[in-house]
Design a protein around this motif. Structure first.
Motif, PDB file in Angstrom:
ATOM      1  N   UNK A 176       0.827  -1.213   0.000  1.00  0.00           N
ATOM      2  CA  UNK A 176       0.000   0.000   0.000  1.00  0.00           C
ATOM      3  C   UNK A 176       0.858   1.259   0.000  1.00  0.00           C
ATOM      4  N   UNK A 177       1.982   1.228   0.699  1.00  0.00           N
ATOM      5  CA  UNK A 177       2.885   2.375   0.698  1.00  0.00           C
ATOM      6  C   UNK A 177       3.469   2.623  -0.690  1.00  0.00           C
ATOM      7  N   UNK A 178       3.793   1.553  -1.416  1.00  0.00           N
ATOM      8  CA  UNK A 178       4.314   1.712  -2.775  1.00  0.00           C
ATOM      9  C   UNK A 178       3.269   2.366  -3.678  1.00  0.00           C
ATOM     10  N   UNK A 179       2.030   1.925  -3.566  1.00  0.00           N
ATOM     11  CA  UNK A 179       0.962   2.542  -4.373  1.00  0.00           C
ATOM     12  C   UNK A 179       0.811   4.013  -4.009  1.00  0.00           C
ATOM     13  N   UNK A 180       0.862   4.339  -2.727  1.00  0.00           N
ATOM     14  CA  UNK A 180       0.720   5.729  -2.292  1.00  0.00           C
ATOM     15  C   UNK A 180       1.865   6.591  -2.806  1.00  0.00           C
ATOM     16  N   UNK A 181       3.079   6.069  -2.799  1.00  0.00           N
ATOM     17  CA  UNK A 181       4.221   6.817  -3.327  1.00  0.00           C
ATOM     18  C   UNK A 181       4.049   7.075  -4.813  1.00  0.00           C
ATOM     19  N   UNK A 182       3.514   6.070  -5.532  1.00  0.00           N
ATOM     20  CA  UNK A 182       3.287   6.258  -6.958  1.00  0.00           C
ATOM     21  C   UNK A 182       2.260   7.341  -7.242  1.00  0.00           C
ATOM     22  N   UNK A 183       1.208   7.408  -6.445  1.00  0.00           N
ATOM     23  CA  UNK A 183       0.182   8.433  -6.653  1.00  0.00           C
ATOM     24  C   UNK A 183       0.692   9.832  -6.320  1.00  0.00           C
ATOM     25  N   UNK A 184       1.590   9.909  -5.348  1.00  0.00           N
ATOM     26  CA  UNK A 184       2.058  11.224  -4.904  1.00  0.00           C
ATOM     27  C   UNK A 184       3.189  11.747  -5.782  1.00  0.00           C
ATOM     28  N   UNK A 217      -0.808   5.908 -11.473  1.00  0.00           N
ATOM     29  CA  UNK A 217      -1.456   4.702 -10.952  1.00  0.00           C
ATOM     30  C   UNK A 217      -0.640   3.462 -11.294  1.00  0.00           C
ATOM     31  N   UNK A 218      -0.224   3.376 -12.563  1.00  0.00           N
ATOM     32  CA  UNK A 218       0.576   2.230 -12.961  1.00  0.00           C
ATOM     33  C   UNK A 218       1.943   2.234 -12.278  1.00  0.00           C
ATOM     34  N   UNK A 219       2.508   3.412 -12.062  1.00  0.00           N
ATOM     35  CA  UNK A 219       3.806   3.504 -11.390  1.00  0.00           C
ATOM     36  C   UNK A 219       3.732   2.974  -9.961  1.00  0.00           C
ATOM     37  N   UNK A 220       2.551   3.007  -9.349  1.00  0.00           N
ATOM     38  CA  UNK A 220       2.398   2.456  -8.010  1.00  0.00           C
ATOM     39  C   UNK A 220       1.948   1.008  -8.020  1.00  0.00           C
ATOM     40  N   UNK A 221       1.084   0.630  -8.960  1.00  0.00           N
ATOM     41  CA  UNK A 221       0.552  -0.729  -8.979  1.00  0.00           C
ATOM     42  C   UNK A 221       1.571  -1.754  -9.465  1.00  0.00           C
ATOM     43  N   UNK A 222       2.332  -1.410 -10.503  1.00  0.00           N
ATOM     44  CA  UNK A 222       3.273  -2.383 -11.050  1.00  0.00           C
ATOM     45  C   UNK A 222       4.316  -2.831 -10.024  1.00  0.00           C
ATOM     46  N   UNK A 223       4.954  -1.958  -9.242  1.00  0.00           N
ATOM     47  CA  UNK A 223       5.889  -2.450  -8.213  1.00  0.00           C
ATOM     48  C   UNK A 223       5.190  -3.069  -7.002  1.00  0.00           C
ATOM     49  N   UNK A 224       3.918  -2.711  -6.776  1.00  0.00           N
ATOM     50  CA  UNK A 224       3.223  -3.238  -5.597  1.00  0.00           C
ATOM     51  C   UNK A 224       2.780  -4.687  -5.785  1.00  0.00           C
ATOM     52  N   UNK A 225       2.486  -5.082  -7.026  1.00  0.00           N
ATOM     53  CA  UNK A 225       2.031  -6.453  -7.265  1.00  0.00           C
ATOM     54  C   UNK A 225       3.084  -7.486  -6.867  1.00  0.00           C
ATOM     55  N   UNK A 226       4.362  -7.334  -7.222  1.00  0.00           N
ATOM     56  CA  UNK A 226       5.353  -8.312  -6.747  1.00  0.00           C
ATOM     57  C   UNK A 226       5.476  -8.353  -5.219  1.00  0.00           C
ATOM     58  N   UNK A 227       5.257  -7.210  -4.569  1.00  0.00           N
ATOM     59  CA  UNK A 227       5.322  -7.204  -3.110  1.00  0.00           C
ATOM     60  C   UNK A 227       4.243  -8.115  -2.531  1.00  0.00           C
ATOM     61  N   UNK A 228       3.030  -8.021  -3.049  1.00  0.00           N
ATOM     62  CA  UNK A 228       1.939  -8.878  -2.578  1.00  0.00           C
ATOM     63  C   UNK A 228       2.201 -10.341  -2.934  1.00  0.00           C
ATOM     64  N   UNK A 229       2.811 -10.575  -4.095  1.00  0.00           N
ATOM     65  CA  UNK A 229       3.051 -11.943  -4.543  1.00  0.00           C
ATOM     66  C   UNK A 229       4.079 -12.664  -3.669  1.00  0.00           C
ATOM     67  N   UNK A 230       4.900 -11.942  -2.922  1.00  0.00           N
ATOM     68  CA  UNK A 230       5.877 -12.609  -2.055  1.00  0.00           C
ATOM     69  C   UNK A 230       5.205 -13.448  -0.970  1.00  0.00           C
TER      70      UNK A 230
END
Length: 497
Positions: free
Chosen positions: A68-76, A86-99
């Motif tokens: 969630x922090x990665x997504x927030x950084x991407x939006x800001x 949005x994509x700048x936050x979602x694309x790096x956040x998906x691998x974090x969740x996949x761990x």
């Protein structure tokens, strides 16, 4: 070229590549869910019941919070237009969740997501290939994967990530001077080093705990086997003596009667043959449990007659020990005497070990049905030191009592320390506790019933038990004296006839 002829450098590189393939490519997307933590952790076990169960999922919550922090950084801080932030936050956040489910696969996706996110976010080249979101996201992925895998995988991830940074910087035209490669290399190195140290320490602690458990189990088994071997040897000494007495008396009995009938002679021959066969089998079985370097003790086995010497030895160690005897004191079978002595000895050893300075009391009760023991101690007056072999003595006492068909209880006494109570039954010896009811004291009553005539062999066995604790000369005297009741019984029957 044959593999034997290849250079050591080639084999080293080939081994590293095989290790890389096993660690990062084989089953990279295999399902490996992150398990909840144990409730025995220091910060979790103090929580209330329902909250403690929820706290087990703390690692999962931290990973999701990082995503969630990665997504927030991407939006800001996104530099792109429209869907770029949005994509700048979602694309790096998906691998974090996949761990949480596929750690190695999540790292590969994060490696791919870094340059893609930089292109989508229209990032300037001075931050290539890691933007703010991919910097935090990829670092989080590497830390989580390092926590869940081996330290060697952390080294591989760090090296390949730096290689990616140098290659992407070179392709972007900035050469090897990319501004984000150096900071990411330093920050990720410290993070992975810290995680590796903690992970290695935790793994070593788990291995030591498991090794201690295995060692404790092996020590317990070895102690139990040693105790059972000791019991087997002592049982052999007791049974072998009695069987020897039976064989000798069976061989000598026909010569004590004038003109014995052939049936009686054959019966005594059969008794002697069975006794000798039993001795042979007993020695053969004992050879299985007897150590090769075991030597039979020269001293006789202790009995309750040696109890005063044992108590004096314990008193020299410091504690006060009292002895109380109730009932008619009589000689018991050697196996009972030896087991009772060993039980008292082990109980007093436990007092010295677990209750230093405490007063102890030994109570012996000779009752009609058997022998009662009670060993009780007070509260310790000194410092109780840890004893790694605790608990094995109680098991040995229970095995001795079970061998004799008795009962044993042990446990703390409220406000008075600890006690061990044992009752060993002695079937058929109830009448011997009263001298006036002994059939041997009245010769006229011996031939009246078959049970009375059978009391003579029991008396002979009792005399033989006393002989077993003495020297060889005493054994011969006891064997001769043990035949006296039988002679008296036969003379009485002759007068009756």
């Amino acid at each position: 070229m044959d593999e034997v002829e290849r250079s050591p450098e080639y084999r080293l590189v080939a081994g590293l590549l095989r290790s890389l393939r096993r660690d990062l490519t084989d089953d990279a997307f295999a399902y490996r869910p992150l398990a909840p933590v144990s409730t025995d952790l220091p910060l979790i076990r103090w929580l209330p019941g329902r909250l403690r169960e929820k706290a087990r999922w703390t690692p999962h919550a931290l990973v999701l919070a990082a995503a969630a922090l990665v997504v927030l950084i991407g939006l800001v801080s996104g530099d792109g237009y429209y869907l770029g932030p949005v994509l700048a936050g979602l694309l790096p956040a998906l691998p974090v969740v996949l761990t949480l489910t596929r750690p190695i696969g999540a790292w590969w996706l994060s490696v791919i997501a870094a340059p893609v996110t930089a292109v989508v976010a229209y990032s300037p080249y001075d931050r290539w290939p890691w933007t703010a979101t991919t910097f935090v996201g990829h670092l989080t992925v590497m830390v989580v994967v390092a926590c869940r895998t081996k330290p060697r995988i952390a080294v591989w991830m760090w090296l390949l990530t730096l290689a990616e940074g140098f290659v992407m910087s070179f392709l972007a035209g900035t050469g090897y001077s990319g501004d984000m490669v150096g900071p990411f290399a330093v920050v990720s190195a410290f993070a992975l080093l810290l995680v590796t140290v903690v992970h290695t320490r935790r793994t070593a602690k788990q291995e030591i705990t498991a090794q201690r458990s295995v060692t404790e189990v092996e020590r317990e088994r070895r102690t139990t086997l040693e105790e059972r071997t000791t019991i087997a040897r002592e049982l052999h000494d007791v049974v072998a003596h009695h069987m020897s007495v039976v064989a000798i008396q069976a061989e000598a009995a026909p010569y004590r009667v004038e003109n014995p009938p052939p049936e009686l002679e054959q019966a005594f021959v059969t008794i002697r043959e069975n006794a000798v066969a039993a001795l042979t089998e007993l020695r053969r079985i004992l050879g299985v449990v007897r150590a090769e370097d075991y030597e039979a003790p020269d001293a006789p086995q202790p009995t309750l007659a040696d109890l005063d010497a044992l108590l004096a030895n314990v008193r020299e160690a410091g504690p006060t020990v009292e002895k109380t005897v109730t009932g008619f004191v009589r000689e018991l079978p050697q196996g009972v005497e030896l087991s009772a002595y060993r039980i008292i000895q082990e109980a007093l050893s436990n007092v010295l070990r677990h209750a230093p300075g405490a007063e102890a009391r030994v109570e012996l009760s000779y009752v009609l049905g058997g022998l009662g023991l009670r060993i009780v101690n007070g509260m310790p007056k000194g410092l109780v030191k840890p004893s790694p072999g605790a608990g094995h003595g109680i098991k040995g006492m229970r095995e001795r009592v079970a061998m004799l068909g008795g009962e044993m209880t042990n446990g703390p006494v409220p406000g008075a320390g600890y006690q061990v109570t044992v009752f060993i039954p002695l079937p058929g010896l109830g009448a011997e506790s009263d001298p006036e009811s002994d059939p041997e004291s009245d010769p006229e009553s011996m031939p009246e019933t078959a049970s009375a005539s059978a009391s003579a062999p029991r008396s002979a066995a009792g005399a033989g038990s006393a002989a077993g604790s003495g020297s060889g000369a005493a054994t011969g005297e006891a064997s001769a004296s043990s035949a006296t009741p039988a002679d008296g019984a036969e003379d009485t029957e002759g007068r009756k006839g």
